[in-house]
Design a protein around this motif. Structure first.
Motif, PDB file in Angstrom:
ATOM      1  N   LYS A 307       0.827  -1.207   0.000  1.00 45.58           N
ATOM      2  CA  LYS A 307       0.000   0.000   0.000  1.00 45.58           C
ATOM      3  C   LYS A 307       0.862   1.257   0.000  1.00 45.58           C
ATOM      4  O   LYS A 307       0.630   2.198  -0.770  1.00 45.58           O
ATOM      5  CB  LYS A 307      -0.903   0.019   1.237  1.00 45.58           C
ATOM      6  CG  LYS A 307      -2.123  -0.856   1.190  1.00 45.58           C
ATOM      7  CD  LYS A 307      -2.937  -0.605   2.441  1.00 45.58           C
ATOM      8  CE  LYS A 307      -4.179  -1.461   2.486  1.00 45.58           C
ATOM      9  NZ  LYS A 307      -4.991  -1.186   3.693  1.00 45.58           N
ATOM     10  N   SER A 308       1.855   1.290   0.888  1.00 42.55           N
ATOM     11  CA  SER A 308       2.692   2.484   1.008  1.00 42.55           C
ATOM     12  C   SER A 308       3.457   2.766  -0.282  1.00 42.55           C
ATOM     13  O   SER A 308       3.712   3.923  -0.622  1.00 42.55           O
ATOM     14  CB  SER A 308       3.676   2.309   2.174  1.00 42.55           C
ATOM     15  OG  SER A 308       4.590   1.248   1.911  1.00 42.55           O
ATOM     16  N   GLY A 353      -9.290   2.261   0.063  1.00 42.56           N
ATOM     17  CA  GLY A 353     -10.539   1.506   0.018  1.00 42.56           C
ATOM     18  C   GLY A 353     -10.500   0.383  -1.011  1.00 42.56           C
ATOM     19  O   GLY A 353     -11.002  -0.725  -0.759  1.00 42.56           O
ATOM     20  N   ILE A 354      -9.880   0.654  -2.166  1.00 42.11           N
ATOM     21  CA  ILE A 354      -9.751  -0.395  -3.193  1.00 42.11           C
ATOM     22  C   ILE A 354      -8.898  -1.551  -2.679  1.00 42.11           C
ATOM     23  O   ILE A 354      -9.222  -2.732  -2.873  1.00 42.11           O
ATOM     24  CB  ILE A 354      -9.157   0.200  -4.486  1.00 42.11           C
ATOM     25  CG1 ILE A 354     -10.134   1.220  -5.089  1.00 42.11           C
ATOM     26  CG2 ILE A 354      -8.840  -0.901  -5.499  1.00 42.11           C
ATOM     27  CD1 ILE A 354      -9.561   1.973  -6.278  1.00 42.11           C
ATOM     28  N   PHE A 355      -7.801  -1.219  -2.004  1.00 47.05           N
ATOM     29  CA  PHE A 355      -6.948  -2.265  -1.440  1.00 47.05           C
ATOM     30  C   PHE A 355      -7.695  -3.083  -0.383  1.00 47.05           C
ATOM     31  O   PHE A 355      -7.518  -4.307  -0.294  1.00 47.05           O
ATOM     32  CB  PHE A 355      -5.693  -1.648  -0.822  1.00 47.05           C
ATOM     33  CG  PHE A 355      -4.538  -1.560  -1.776  1.00 47.05           C
ATOM     34  CD1 PHE A 355      -3.899  -2.705  -2.215  1.00 47.05           C
ATOM     35  CD2 PHE A 355      -4.085  -0.338  -2.230  1.00 47.05           C
ATOM     36  CE1 PHE A 355      -2.823  -2.634  -3.098  1.00 47.05           C
ATOM     37  CE2 PHE A 355      -3.023  -0.246  -3.110  1.00 47.05           C
ATOM     38  CZ  PHE A 355      -2.385  -1.403  -3.546  1.00 47.05           C
ATOM     39  N   SER A 356      -8.526  -2.417   0.420  1.00 45.51           N
ATOM     40  CA  SER A 356      -9.266  -3.131   1.458  1.00 45.51           C
ATOM     41  C   SER A 356     -10.213  -4.155   0.848  1.00 45.51           C
ATOM     42  O   SER A 356     -10.290  -5.304   1.304  1.00 45.51           O
ATOM     43  CB  SER A 356     -10.040  -2.128   2.323  1.00 45.51           C
ATOM     44  OG  SER A 356      -9.164  -1.230   2.974  1.00 45.51           O
ATOM     45  N   VAL A 357     -10.933  -3.749  -0.196  1.00 39.51           N
ATOM     46  CA  VAL A 357     -11.844  -4.677  -0.868  1.00 39.51           C
ATOM     47  C   VAL A 357     -11.063  -5.807  -1.532  1.00 39.51           C
ATOM     48  O   VAL A 357     -11.445  -6.989  -1.470  1.00 39.51           O
ATOM     49  CB  VAL A 357     -12.705  -3.915  -1.899  1.00 39.51           C
ATOM     50  CG1 VAL A 357     -13.576  -4.889  -2.697  1.00 39.51           C
ATOM     51  CG2 VAL A 357     -13.570  -2.880  -1.207  1.00 39.51           C
ATOM     52  N   LEU A 358      -9.935  -5.450  -2.162  1.00 40.62           N
ATOM     53  CA  LEU A 358      -9.116  -6.458  -2.849  1.00 40.62           C
ATOM     54  C   LEU A 358      -8.555  -7.474  -1.859  1.00 40.62           C
ATOM     55  O   LEU A 358      -8.599  -8.698  -2.100  1.00 40.62           O
ATOM     56  CB  LEU A 358      -7.988  -5.761  -3.606  1.00 40.62           C
ATOM     57  CG  LEU A 358      -7.082  -6.654  -4.474  1.00 40.62           C
ATOM     58  CD1 LEU A 358      -7.897  -7.309  -5.585  1.00 40.62           C
ATOM     59  CD2 LEU A 358      -5.943  -5.832  -5.057  1.00 40.62           C
ATOM     60  N   PHE A 360      -9.823  -8.246   0.973  1.00 47.00           N
ATOM     61  CA  PHE A 360     -10.925  -9.052   1.507  1.00 47.00           C
ATOM     62  C   PHE A 360     -11.242 -10.228   0.590  1.00 47.00           C
ATOM     63  O   PHE A 360     -11.400 -11.365   1.054  1.00 47.00           O
ATOM     64  CB  PHE A 360     -12.154  -8.165   1.703  1.00 47.00           C
ATOM     65  CG  PHE A 360     -13.389  -8.921   2.106  1.00 47.00           C
ATOM     66  CD1 PHE A 360     -13.555  -9.336   3.415  1.00 47.00           C
ATOM     67  CD2 PHE A 360     -14.377  -9.225   1.182  1.00 47.00           C
ATOM     68  CE1 PHE A 360     -14.699 -10.038   3.806  1.00 47.00           C
ATOM     69  CE2 PHE A 360     -15.504  -9.926   1.554  1.00 47.00           C
ATOM     70  CZ  PHE A 360     -15.673 -10.341   2.872  1.00 47.00           C
ATOM     71  N   TYR A 361     -11.332  -9.975  -0.697  1.00 44.98           N
ATOM     72  CA  TYR A 361     -11.662 -11.045  -1.624  1.00 44.98           C
ATOM     73  C   TYR A 361     -10.486 -12.008  -1.838  1.00 44.98           C
ATOM     74  O   TYR A 361     -10.698 -13.188  -2.129  1.00 44.98           O
ATOM     75  CB  TYR A 361     -12.115 -10.489  -2.966  1.00 44.98           C
ATOM     76  CG  TYR A 361     -13.524  -9.964  -2.939  1.00 44.98           C
ATOM     77  CD1 TYR A 361     -14.606 -10.844  -2.923  1.00 44.98           C
ATOM     78  CD2 TYR A 361     -13.786  -8.589  -2.898  1.00 44.98           C
ATOM     79  CE1 TYR A 361     -15.905 -10.365  -2.880  1.00 44.98           C
ATOM     80  CE2 TYR A 361     -15.089  -8.121  -2.853  1.00 44.98           C
ATOM     81  CZ  TYR A 361     -16.143  -9.010  -2.849  1.00 44.98           C
ATOM     82  OH  TYR A 361     -17.441  -8.538  -2.806  1.00 44.98           O
ATOM     83  N   LEU A 362      -9.257 -11.509  -1.676  1.00 48.76           N
ATOM     84  CA  LEU A 362      -8.096 -12.392  -1.766  1.00 48.76           C
ATOM     85  C   LEU A 362      -7.818 -13.117  -0.449  1.00 48.76           C
ATOM     86  O   LEU A 362      -6.897 -13.938  -0.399  1.00 48.76           O
ATOM     87  CB  LEU A 362      -6.868 -11.584  -2.202  1.00 48.76           C
ATOM     88  CG  LEU A 362      -6.899 -11.003  -3.618  1.00 48.76           C
ATOM     89  CD1 LEU A 362      -5.651 -10.180  -3.879  1.00 48.76           C
ATOM     90  CD2 LEU A 362      -7.032 -12.101  -4.654  1.00 48.76           C
ATOM     91  N   LYS A 363      -8.582 -12.749   0.586  1.00 46.07           N
ATOM     92  CA  LYS A 363      -8.434 -13.349   1.921  1.00 46.07           C
ATOM     93  C   LYS A 363      -7.016 -13.171   2.468  1.00 46.07           C
ATOM     94  O   LYS A 363      -6.394 -14.107   3.006  1.00 46.07           O
ATOM     95  CB  LYS A 363      -8.794 -14.838   1.880  1.00 46.07           C
ATOM     96  CG  LYS A 363     -10.244 -15.086   1.491  1.00 46.07           C
ATOM     97  CD  LYS A 363     -10.569 -16.572   1.471  1.00 46.07           C
ATOM     98  CE  LYS A 363     -12.034 -16.790   1.060  1.00 46.07           C
ATOM     99  NZ  LYS A 363     -12.402 -18.217   1.039  1.00 46.07           N
ATOM    100  N   ILE A 364      -6.535 -11.938   2.297  1.00 41.92           N
ATOM    101  CA  ILE A 364      -5.211 -11.618   2.819  1.00 41.92           C
ATOM    102  C   ILE A 364      -5.359 -10.994   4.213  1.00 41.92           C
ATOM    103  O   ILE A 364      -6.095 -10.037   4.368  1.00 41.92           O
ATOM    104  CB  ILE A 364      -4.460 -10.659   1.871  1.00 41.92           C
ATOM    105  CG1 ILE A 364      -4.245 -11.360   0.527  1.00 41.92           C
ATOM    106  CG2 ILE A 364      -3.131 -10.226   2.453  1.00 41.92           C
ATOM    107  CD1 ILE A 364      -3.589 -10.492  -0.511  1.00 41.92           C
TER     108      ILE A 364
END
Length: 364
Positions: A307-308, A353-358, A360-364
């Motif tokens: 992210k950073s 926000g995009i990273f958070s959704v991504l 979540f779906y990647l189960k990271i």
């Protein structure tokens, strides 16, 4: 009836739609063939009139004003004067409404054109920056490393105190605020889990990006904006030096190097702040470290650093873009600086926000 250069019109007792059509045609033909200097309308005999009769009087006056003919109205009753004034007021209001509508249309059109030009410039800037970045990545010798290290020192080393202080205070505050409700259930030890996960996954990269947006992004915009106002960028272009390769790539590379490192510093001092709180509650330091090790995995650390990395790219790109878009004028540099900070914070929040959704779906 004409007397010399004056056209006199005697209105009948009844002036309705039946009469006004013929009278208006006759009046217009006279104006077209042999226009008079003066028009005098005698309305002393007028006893009855509908809307078309009042409109006929108003149109005569408007036509005379348009052709610069002197107009005079005699003997009109008070009731008809009132109706005529209403018609003229409505005409003025309609003109004002039309003018306001035109002004609104002009504003909408100008806003649309400016937005399209801004979008075109943004696409051009993005393409040129992408090409220059990959060219520099494949050929590192083209990067001006002296300027890169100078910017890295200003952005990284000089920002260390503020990053460390805010990281420590944030960890301290989070630990205190979360320990108060957890104490009711005897779960103060899990404050370490909360602080560790929050810092490494979310707050560390995000808060570091916000601080750098206000500190380094604004500096990039101010530096390049000042160069744009003083025509130094135009001078570089004249000498055949592309501004993107010469000015922006060093700042972009420095931002990509420093933002993840500052994020690590922020996380470290945030953990120190959390450890201070738990130690004050009577827990040993080794217990805090073990809880953080259990809660935080390698994927959490690498996800925050990824992210950073993108946050640093946004901060440098937006700051340099706003600097190159600086207009002329005393307040132009200030406006560019403000736009750079606001734009960076907004885009960083959206990307987070995009990273958070991504994740979540990647189960990271």
């Amino acid at each position: 009836m004409r007397e010399g250069s004056t056209l006199e019109i005697h209105l009948p007792a009844v002036l309705t739609a039946k009469e006004t059509g013929k009278d208006w045609t006759t009046f217009f033909e006279i104006l077209k063939k042999n226009p008079p200097r003066n028009v005098a309308v005698h309305a002393g005999n007028l006893q009855e009139s509908d809307t078309s009769g009042i409109s006929f009087l108003k149109l005569i006056r408007v036509e005379c004003e348009t052709r610069r003919i002197q107009f005079a109205l005699y003997g009109l009753g008070d009731a008809f004067k009132y109706r005529l004034s209403i018609a003229e007021d409505d005409s003025k209001k309609n003109k004002e409404i039309l003018a306001n509508a035109l002004r609104r249309s002009e504003k909408i059109g100008k806003l649309t054109i400016d937005s399209l030009l801004e979008f075109k410039y943004l696409i051009t800037f993005t393409g040129e920056l992408t090409v220059s970045f990959w060219r520099s990545f494949l050929h590192p010798s083209k990067i001006r490393w002296k300027d890169t290290f100078r910017v890295a020192e200003s952005m990284g080393v000089n920002a260390f105190p503020i990053i460390a202080m805010i990281g420590f205070l944030l960890g301290l505050i989070m630990s205190f605020q979360s320990a108060i409700p957890m104490r009711r259930f005897g779960a103060e030890i899990f404050v370490a889990n909360l602080v560790g996960l929050s810092l490494f996954r979310e707050l560390g990269p995000l808060m570091t990006a916000f601080i750098l947006s206000g500190r380094s992004g604004s500096a990039f915009a101010a530096e390049l904006g000042t160069m744009k106002v003083s025509e130094e960028i135009d001078a570089l272009t004249t000498m055949g030096l592309p501004p993107v390769q010469f000015l922006i790539i060093p700042r972009l590379v420095a931002s990509l190097l420093m933002t993840p490192l500052l994020t690590i510093v922020f996380n470290l001092f945030g953990l120190i702040g959390g450890a201070v709180v738990l130690i004050s509650f009577g827990f040993p330091l080794v217990t805090f470290i073990n809880q953080v090790n259990l809660a935080v995995g390698l994927s959490d650390i690498l996800g925050g650093l990824l992210k950073s990395y993108f946050f640093g790219m946004i901060i440098a790109s937006i700051g340099c873009y706003r600097g190159l878009k600086t207009a002329s004028g005393a307040g132009a540099v200030g406006e560019s600086t403000t736009s750079a900070v606001v734009g960076s914070i907004i885009l960083v929040s959206i990307l987070d926000g995009i990273f958070s959704v991504l994740y979540f779906y990647l189960k990271i």
